[in-house]
Design a protein around this motif. Sequence first.
Motif, PDB file in Angstrom:
ATOM      1  N   LEU A  29       0.871  -1.277  -0.059  1.00 28.85           N
ATOM      2  CA  LEU A  29       0.173   0.061   0.063  1.00 28.85           C
ATOM      3  C   LEU A  29       0.830   1.086  -0.116  1.00 28.85           C
ATOM      4  N   TYR A  30       1.990   1.397   0.560  1.00 33.23           N
ATOM      5  CA  TYR A  30       2.788   2.375   0.875  1.00 33.23           C
ATOM      6  C   TYR A  30       3.357   2.368  -0.680  1.00 33.23           C
ATOM      7  N   LEU A  31       4.030   1.619  -1.060  1.00 31.24           N
ATOM      8  CA  LEU A  31       4.692   1.601  -2.546  1.00 31.24           C
ATOM      9  C   LEU A  31       3.536   2.136  -3.528  1.00 31.24           C
ATOM     10  N   ASN A  32       2.308   1.746  -3.493  1.00 28.85           N
ATOM     11  CA  ASN A  32       1.118   2.052  -4.546  1.00 28.85           C
ATOM     12  C   ASN A  32       1.181   3.773  -4.097  1.00 28.85           C
ATOM     13  N   ASP A  33       1.016   4.240  -2.949  1.00 28.00           N
ATOM     14  CA  ASP A  33       0.842   5.670  -2.728  1.00 28.00           C
ATOM     15  C   ASP A  33       2.135   6.432  -3.408  1.00 28.00           C
ATOM     16  N   VAL A  34       3.366   6.034  -3.066  1.00 29.40           N
ATOM     17  CA  VAL A  34       4.489   7.077  -3.422  1.00 29.40           C
ATOM     18  C   VAL A  34       5.024   6.624  -4.785  1.00 29.40           C
ATOM     19  N   SER A  35       4.816   5.560  -5.499  1.00 30.55           N
ATOM     20  CA  SER A  35       5.108   5.247  -6.679  1.00 30.55           C
ATOM     21  C   SER A  35       4.490   6.376  -7.749  1.00 30.55           C
ATOM     22  N   PRO A  36       5.081   6.689  -8.969  1.00 31.05           N
ATOM     23  CA  PRO A  36       4.536   7.608  -9.804  1.00 31.05           C
ATOM     24  C   PRO A  36       3.445   6.817 -10.594  1.00 31.05           C
ATOM     25  N   ILE A  37       3.582   5.343 -10.897  1.00 27.36           N
ATOM     26  CA  ILE A  37       2.569   4.693 -11.524  1.00 27.36           C
ATOM     27  C   ILE A  37       2.069   3.750 -10.890  1.00 27.36           C
ATOM     28  N   ALA A  38       0.784   3.811 -10.620  1.00 30.60           N
ATOM     29  CA  ALA A  38       0.045   2.854  -9.459  1.00 30.60           C
ATOM     30  C   ALA A  38      -1.492   2.661  -9.839  1.00 30.60           C
ATOM     31  N   ILE A  39      -2.084   1.811  -9.065  1.00 33.08           N
ATOM     32  CA  ILE A  39      -3.321   1.477  -9.112  1.00 33.08           C
ATOM     33  C   ILE A  39      -4.328   1.861  -8.212  1.00 33.08           C
ATOM     34  N   GLN A  47     -10.673  10.392  -2.027  1.00 29.33           N
ATOM     35  CA  GLN A  47     -10.667  10.432  -0.999  1.00 29.33           C
ATOM     36  C   GLN A  47      -9.198  11.047  -0.500  1.00 29.33           C
ATOM     37  N   LYS A  48      -8.161  10.634  -1.529  1.00 34.82           N
ATOM     38  CA  LYS A  48      -6.562  11.139  -1.191  1.00 34.82           C
ATOM     39  C   LYS A  48      -6.406  12.291  -1.796  1.00 34.82           C
ATOM     40  N   GLY A  49      -7.341  12.830  -2.840  1.00 40.02           N
ATOM     41  CA  GLY A  49      -7.143  13.896  -3.387  1.00 40.02           C
ATOM     42  C   GLY A  49      -6.041  13.866  -4.408  1.00 40.02           C
ATOM     43  N   LEU A  50      -5.780  12.534  -5.213  1.00 40.80           N
ATOM     44  CA  LEU A  50      -4.757  12.415  -5.840  1.00 40.80           C
ATOM     45  C   LEU A  50      -4.714  13.393  -7.297  1.00 40.80           C
ATOM     46  N   LYS A  51      -3.632  13.729  -7.658  1.00 47.44           N
ATOM     47  CA  LYS A  51      -3.450  14.487  -8.733  1.00 47.44           C
ATOM     48  C   LYS A  51      -2.401  13.767  -9.887  1.00 47.44           C
ATOM     49  N   TRP A  66       1.261  12.196  -9.212  1.00 44.57           N
ATOM     50  CA  TRP A  66       2.242  12.781  -8.083  1.00 44.57           C
ATOM     51  C   TRP A  66       2.371  11.959  -6.766  1.00 44.57           C
ATOM     52  N   PRO A  67       3.393  11.638  -6.237  1.00 43.57           N
ATOM     53  CA  PRO A  67       3.552  10.796  -4.967  1.00 43.57           C
ATOM     54  C   PRO A  67       2.537  11.110  -3.849  1.00 43.57           C
ATOM     55  N   TYR A  68       1.703  10.334  -3.276  1.00 41.99           N
ATOM     56  CA  TYR A  68       0.730  10.745  -2.184  1.00 41.99           C
ATOM     57  C   TYR A  68       1.643  10.378  -0.873  1.00 41.99           C
ATOM     58  N   LEU A  69       1.913  11.579  -0.178  1.00 44.70           N
ATOM     59  CA  LEU A  69       2.824  10.948   1.041  1.00 44.70           C
ATOM     60  C   LEU A  69       1.818  11.247   2.412  1.00 44.70           C
ATOM     61  N   ARG A  70       0.578  11.202   2.085  1.00 46.13           N
ATOM     62  CA  ARG A  70      -0.293  11.194   3.285  1.00 46.13           C
ATOM     63  C   ARG A  70      -0.257  12.575   4.122  1.00 46.13           C
ATOM     64  N   ARG A  71      -0.885  12.350   5.304  1.00 43.36           N
ATOM     65  CA  ARG A  71      -1.041  13.616   6.369  1.00 43.36           C
ATOM     66  C   ARG A  71       0.159  13.237   7.408  1.00 43.36           C
ATOM     67  N   SER A  72       0.396  14.277   7.694  1.00 43.61           N
ATOM     68  CA  SER A  72       1.139  14.242   9.222  1.00 43.61           C
ATOM     69  C   SER A  72       0.164  13.862  10.325  1.00 43.61           C
ATOM     70  N   TYR A  73       0.856  12.747  11.008  1.00 38.35           N
ATOM     71  CA  TYR A  73      -0.164  12.354  11.997  1.00 38.35           C
ATOM     72  C   TYR A  73      -0.306  13.487  13.338  1.00 38.35           C
ATOM     73  N   GLN A  74       0.793  14.313  13.473  1.00 39.32           N
ATOM     74  CA  GLN A  74       0.886  15.235  14.410  1.00 39.32           C
ATOM     75  C   GLN A  74       0.142  16.639  13.931  1.00 39.32           C
ATOM     76  N   THR A  75       0.563  17.169  12.748  1.00 39.92           N
ATOM     77  CA  THR A  75       0.041  18.312  12.369  1.00 39.92           C
ATOM     78  C   THR A  75      -1.131  18.400  11.613  1.00 39.92           C
ATOM     79  N   ASP A  81       3.043  19.212   1.683  1.00 36.79           N
ATOM     80  CA  ASP A  81       3.335  20.811   1.785  1.00 36.79           C
ATOM     81  C   ASP A  81       4.432  21.057   2.823  1.00 36.79           C
ATOM     82  N   ILE A  82       4.484  20.203   3.976  1.00 32.80           N
ATOM     83  CA  ILE A  82       5.554  20.313   4.857  1.00 32.80           C
ATOM     84  C   ILE A  82       6.889  20.447   4.375  1.00 32.80           C
ATOM     85  N   LEU A  83       7.172  19.325   3.290  1.00 33.71           N
ATOM     86  CA  LEU A  83       8.373  19.243   2.677  1.00 33.71           C
ATOM     87  C   LEU A  83       8.657  20.456   1.888  1.00 33.71           C
TER      88      LEU A  83
END
Length: 126
Positions: A29-39, A47-51, A66-75, A81-83
């Motif tokens: 699931l992590y690889l699917n989120d961060v890879s530029p080519i995914a299913i 839900q994730k607002g993928l672009k 674009w890679p989906y890096l999710r949301r920060s758990y703390q902020t 955006d943080i990066l």
Amino acid sequence: MGQRADAATQENIRKELNLDQPRWRQFVLYLNDVSPIAIHTREEIRQKGLKGIFIGGGNTKLAIKWPYLRRSYQTKREVWDILMEALPRTILLALAAMFVATVLGIVLGVVAAVKKIPGWIRRPFL
């Protein structure tokens, strides 16, 4: 969360972060989120607002995205955006470090080339 959360809240967070899945599935699931080519499914895309570009009919689509890096758990902010917020200062720090290293390296190199080594240091190898 800490010690104040009840069992239901902890379970909801574990489910949201896919921590209730086996480790191999979490990794896929992590690889699917961060890879530029995914299913992804339509629901995940919404839900994730993928672009990106999504190809295919039905519920499952091939994504060039674009890679989906999710949301920060703390902020609760997007990690991307943080990066991007920290990137200009990181580049400035790296350039400053390269400048100092280059200047210091040239100065020390010139000093080493000009200064003669004392005789007691120069010993023939045995």
